[in-house]
Design an enzyme around this catalytic site. Structure first.
Site, PDB file in Angstrom:
ATOM      1  N   GLU A 423       0.856  -1.194   0.000  1.00 53.71           N
ATOM      2  CA  GLU A 423       0.000   0.000   0.000  1.00 53.71           C
ATOM      3  C   GLU A 423       0.889   1.240   0.000  1.00 53.71           C
ATOM      4  OE1 GLU A 423      -2.057  -0.800   3.669  1.00 53.71           O
ATOM      5  OE2 GLU A 423      -2.819  -2.670   2.830  1.00 53.71           O
ATOM      6  N   LEU A 452      -5.728  -1.812  -1.058  1.00 51.00           N
ATOM      7  CA  LEU A 452      -5.601  -1.829   0.403  1.00 51.00           C
ATOM      8  C   LEU A 452      -6.094  -3.176   0.958  1.00 51.00           C
ATOM      9  CD1 LEU A 452      -6.870   1.135   2.617  1.00 51.00           C
ATOM     10  CD2 LEU A 452      -6.250  -1.112   3.455  1.00 51.00           C
ATOM     11  N   GLU A 454      -4.132  -6.604   2.961  1.00 50.30           N
ATOM     12  CA  GLU A 454      -2.899  -7.325   3.299  1.00 50.30           C
ATOM     13  C   GLU A 454      -2.914  -8.775   2.809  1.00 50.30           C
ATOM     14  OE1 GLU A 454      -4.458  -5.212   5.327  1.00 50.30           O
ATOM     15  OE2 GLU A 454      -2.926  -3.664   5.383  1.00 50.30           O
ATOM     16  N   GLN A 476       2.175  -2.150   5.943  1.00 52.04           N
ATOM     17  CA  GLN A 476       2.320  -0.770   6.407  1.00 52.04           C
ATOM     18  C   GLN A 476       2.570  -0.640   7.917  1.00 52.04           C
ATOM     19  OE1 GLN A 476      -0.920   2.163   5.312  1.00 52.04           O
ATOM     20  NE2 GLN A 476       0.479   2.367   3.577  1.00 52.04           N
ATOM     21  N   PHE A 477       1.937  -1.486   8.695  1.00 46.75           N
ATOM     22  CA  PHE A 477       2.164  -1.517  10.149  1.00 46.75           C
ATOM     23  C   PHE A 477       2.025  -2.959  10.620  1.00 46.75           C
ATOM     24  CE2 PHE A 477       0.691   2.772   9.356  1.00 46.75           C
ATOM     25  CZ  PHE A 477       1.619   3.540  10.055  1.00 46.75           C
ATOM     26  N   TYR A 480      -1.278  -4.625  11.119  1.00 47.08           N
ATOM     27  CA  TYR A 480      -2.073  -4.992   9.946  1.00 47.08           C
ATOM     28  C   TYR A 480      -1.570  -6.277   9.291  1.00 47.08           C
ATOM     29  CZ  TYR A 480      -3.595  -0.304  10.921  1.00 47.08           C
ATOM     30  OH  TYR A 480      -4.062   0.797  11.574  1.00 47.08           O
ATOM     31  N   HIS A 525      -0.540   1.685  15.352  1.00 51.26           N
ATOM     32  CA  HIS A 525       0.730   2.106  14.755  1.00 51.26           C
ATOM     33  C   HIS A 525       1.908   1.730  15.640  1.00 51.26           C
ATOM     34  CE1 HIS A 525      -2.395   4.617  12.872  1.00 51.26           C
ATOM     35  NE2 HIS A 525      -1.761   4.191  11.808  1.00 51.26           N
TER      36      HIS A 525
END
Ligand code: TPP
Ligand code: MG
Length: 745
Positions: A423, A452, A454, A476-477, A480, A525
């Site tokens: 992403e 978007l 995973e 991304q994190f 996720y 995050h």
């Protein structure tokens, strides 16, 4: 209640003898479909073989000689796909695609699929695909990677493989699949509802909307039920018939001619137009879900018998009889000859060896070593050209984020088959700019944005790896990853195990990870749950704390993926991405020179900083904090410490840990992961099990808690102050107990 396998078997013979054929459900004829006589009889033969394998599985199970009874009975129409599609079209199969498997194997004369399935049913180590680890349909020669039984989890990678076909051609990389090949992926009707299926169908439409080829045929084998739950009437048709970007073709799986015609249309669309097809094959489920399933608990006797009367073998027999291609006696003979053959083979396979030792069982957790092509390190001319104006920055001291960016650039120069995606990784260059300018440097074919999702990202990675790529997907994190973790755990990591190391899906998954973002972002995050990765067999988990280590470790990870087919989770501490200073603002002590492309850090190698009889074992942010604490301890408390950066969280660098820790008086483990199931637990276990005299040991860990927003995060993660105070406390305890020991002696 009669055993339904016996009922179905006897029904077949009696009804054939009495010419009691079922009424056709569709009118397509053999002529209309253009199936020659030999082909039609051959399909029937595969259908019979598949059926008899199911019956044999149950007979062997009764005697305790087989271990799997989920069969393909009722789904035998899928034999047609085994003939229409080439054996080089990679196929990810449903557990009821037995007739497909048998029919496809006939494309290669030397194979004996019946024997192979029997070996798999009895879990013999001579089963050529899994060597007795699971009953799967799979074969390297037939381009059938084995699948686990997790519903629909094979769909994301099937789409990834489809995507890889055009991409490999565009990039002209050395590839495994033919340029005109298509991908097949079969699954059940209930499975189509699963998140993994829905997301793949959606991703397929998304890719098609982006005008990119999607040469895939989704084959939904619709028997109308999932274990005991019926699919609503017309459910799949209404879901799929008007999907933009996916052609919908329906067929009567009880009529080989109708199925043949539909398959040819599907094949034509996928192969020549390079577009996706949802091939909806109506069929029935005979013999229940599995041997242990008692259908009468949820179906009436009438329903069971009505389904049994639609036996696809009776339908094919009718078609061949009506056409005059097989007489009643020829049908019976074909069936009974196959039965006799199967019985003879079954008697043989039960005598075959089983897996009987831990070492052999575990030997396929990692893929078999293949001879990998070596790729030269990038030359300075090429680097200069690709980096452009950034080339000069290679000489400057840089942060972690820039080191990873440079390392990726050099690796992409070195390995033409390396692709980076996820992403926002393309144009934006990632949320944290780690992939900044990579798309400019290498183009949209090698550095691309995904939708978007995973599951799709990881599925794309697995699928592309099947066709010779080295995928470097980004999550991304860390939080996720958990949405899609099964793609790593249940799919990627099991492939080698269930294929006896014959298949590999190498990749390096970069994951922006861990906490310490000074209150920003809260628990999503700032996720520090690492244990979920550490217990995946065969997975390498890497976690650098600084730029040069990240570059050197990433090179090793890519090499391991390329040469050994390994799967790596590369955890990048977000809070350190932009870190410049260590002890005080402006000291620039966390900026470092970028290491030459030839420099690597090998798996198992740790780094060590300082000297002292108190050893701090840590990684990631914990290592950075320990370095701050080290200076305070030295200057304010005159205590010297040695800090070990573990770098590798799985497998743990055990030798190095033992070497440093067992020589120490005190060991402090600074582990920003959660207290339970953490790296620190594993280290303490390792030390205790070493059987050696132990140092004083203390853990400083993250709490078993989610990380809160704002400044409250500080209460649940290790801090520099905590490290200083625990070292002092441990030192004092040690002195007290040393004094005690001295006074006794
Ligand atoms: C993710 C997941 N959840 C649950 C199961 C248990 N399970 C195995 S088969 C099955 C039903 C599948 O039905 P369908 O897709 O219609 O295939 P069929 O068996 O009817 O061919 C279920 C729920 C599973 N294997 N995977
Ligand atoms: Mg079903």
């Amino acid at each position: 209640m009669l055993d339904r396998a016996t009922v179905v078997h006897e029904n077949f013979l009696t009804k054939i003898a009495n010419k009691q054929f079922p009424t056709p459900k569709s009118s397509t004829s053999l002529e209309e479909a253009g199936i020659p006589k030999k082909q039609a009889i051959d399909l029937f033969d595969s259908q019979i073989k598949s059926r008899l394998l199911d019956i044999m599985a149950r007979q062997l199970k009764e005697k305790g000689q087989s271990f799997y009874t989920i069969g393909s009975s009722g789904h035998e129409g899928n034999a047609v796909m085994g003939a229409v599609f080439k054996h080089t079209d990679m196929a990810f199969l449903h557990y009821r695609s037995g007739a497909f498997f048998i029919q496809r194997a006939k494309q290669l004369a030397h194979l004996d699929p019946v024997n192979d399935v029997l070996l798999s049913l009895v879990a013999s180590s001579e089963d050529p695909i899994s060597s007795g680890r699971h009953k799967v349909f799979g074969s390297v020669e037939l381009s059938i990677p084995p699948q686990t039984s997790t519903i629909a989890s094979h769909l994301p990678k099937a789409l990834g493989t489809a995507l890889s076909i055009t991409r490999a051609k565009e990039l002209d990389i050395s590839r495994k699949l033919e340029d005109d090949s298509v991908v097949l992926c079969s699954f059940g009707d209930a499975s189509a509802n699963h998140a993994s299926a829905q997301t793949t169908l959606n991703a397929c439409q998304w890719i098609a909307a982006n005008q990119y080829p999607t040469p895939i045929v989704f084959i939904c084998e619709d028997n109308g039920i999932g274990i005991s739950v019926k699919s609503p009437k017309n459910w799949l048709r209404s879901m799929m018939q008007d999907c933009e970007g996916i052609h919908y073709i329906e067929c009567d799986g009880l009529n080989i001619a109708d199925t043949w015609q539909a398959c040819q249309r599907a094949e034509n669309i996928a192969r020549t137009k390079r577009q996706a097809v949802f091939l909806h094959m109506h069929c029935v489920r005979l013999l229940g879900h599995a041997g242990s399933d008692i259908q009468s608990q949820y179906l009436s006797q009438r329903e069971i018998e009505a389904t049994e009367s639609e036996d696809p073998l009776l339908h094919t027999a009718r078609i061949l009889y009506d056409k005059g291609w097989l007489s009643v006696s020829a049908i019976v003979e074909l069936y009974e000859n196959n039965l006799a053959l199967m019985q003879a083979k079954a008697m043989q396979v039960v005598t075959k060896p089983k897996l009987d030792d831990k070492k052999t069982i575990m030997s396929s957790l990692l893929p078999r070593k293949q001879k990998a092509v070596g790729y030269l390190l990038p030359g300075e001319d090429a680097r200069q050209k690709v980096y452009g104006s950034a080339y000069k920055q290679l000489e400057l001291k840089r942060n972690l984020c820039q080191h990873i960016n440079f390392a990726l650039t050099d690796l992409m120069l070195q390995y033409p088959q390396l692709v980076a995606f996820g992403e926002d990784v393309g144009k934006k260059g990632g949320v944290y700019r780690v992939t900044a300018d990579l798309q400019k440097r290498f183009g949209q074919r090698r550095v691309f944005d995904t939708l978007l999702d995973e599951k799709t990202i990881l599925g794309t990675a697995i699928g592309m790896a099947h066709n010779g790529f080295i995928p470097v997907p980004e999550i991304q994190f860390l939080a996720y990853l958990h949405n899609a973790e099964d793609q790593l755990r249940g799919e990627a990591a099991t492939l080698s195990f269930f294929s006896d190391g014959q298949y590999a899906n190498p990749m390096v998954v970069r994951i922006a990870s861990l906490g310490y973002q000074r209150g920003f972002g809260g628990h999503f995050h700032n996720d520090n749950s690492i244990s979920v990765l550490r217990d995946i067999p065969g997975l390498i988990v890497a976690c650098p704390s600084n730029g040069p280590d990240a570059a050197r470790m990433l090179r090793t990870c890519v090499k391991k993926a390329h040469e050994e087919g390994r799967i790596v989770a590369f955890l990048e501490p977000i809070a350190l991405y932009m870190m410049k200073d260590l002890h005080k603002p402006g000291d620039n002590q966390w900026l470092f020179d970028y290491p030459q492309p030839s420099e690597t850090v090998e798996l198992g190698d740790v780094s060590s900083h300082g000297r002292g009889d108190t050893v701090i074992l840590s990684y990631g942010n914990g290592y950075y904090l320990s370095r701050q604490a080290q200076q305070i301890l030295k200057t304010k408390h005159k205590v010297s410490t040695k800090i070990i950066d573990l770098r590798w969280l799985s497998p743990l660098p055990e030798k190095a840990i033992l070497k440093h820790a067992l020589k120490a008086q005190n060991v402090i483990i600074v582990d920003e992961g959660r207290r339970s199931g953490s790296v620190s637990e594993a280290i303490i276990t390792l030390l205790v099990e070493s059987g050696q005299p132990l140092p004083h040991i203390k853990r400083i860990t993250g709490e078993d808690c989610f990380i809160p927003l704002g400044n409250a995060w500080q209460h649940v993660l290790p801090s520099c102050e905590q490290i200083v105070s625990e070292v002092i406390t441990l030192k004092n305890t040690q002195q007290e107990s040393d004094c005690g020991r001295l006074s006794i002696s």
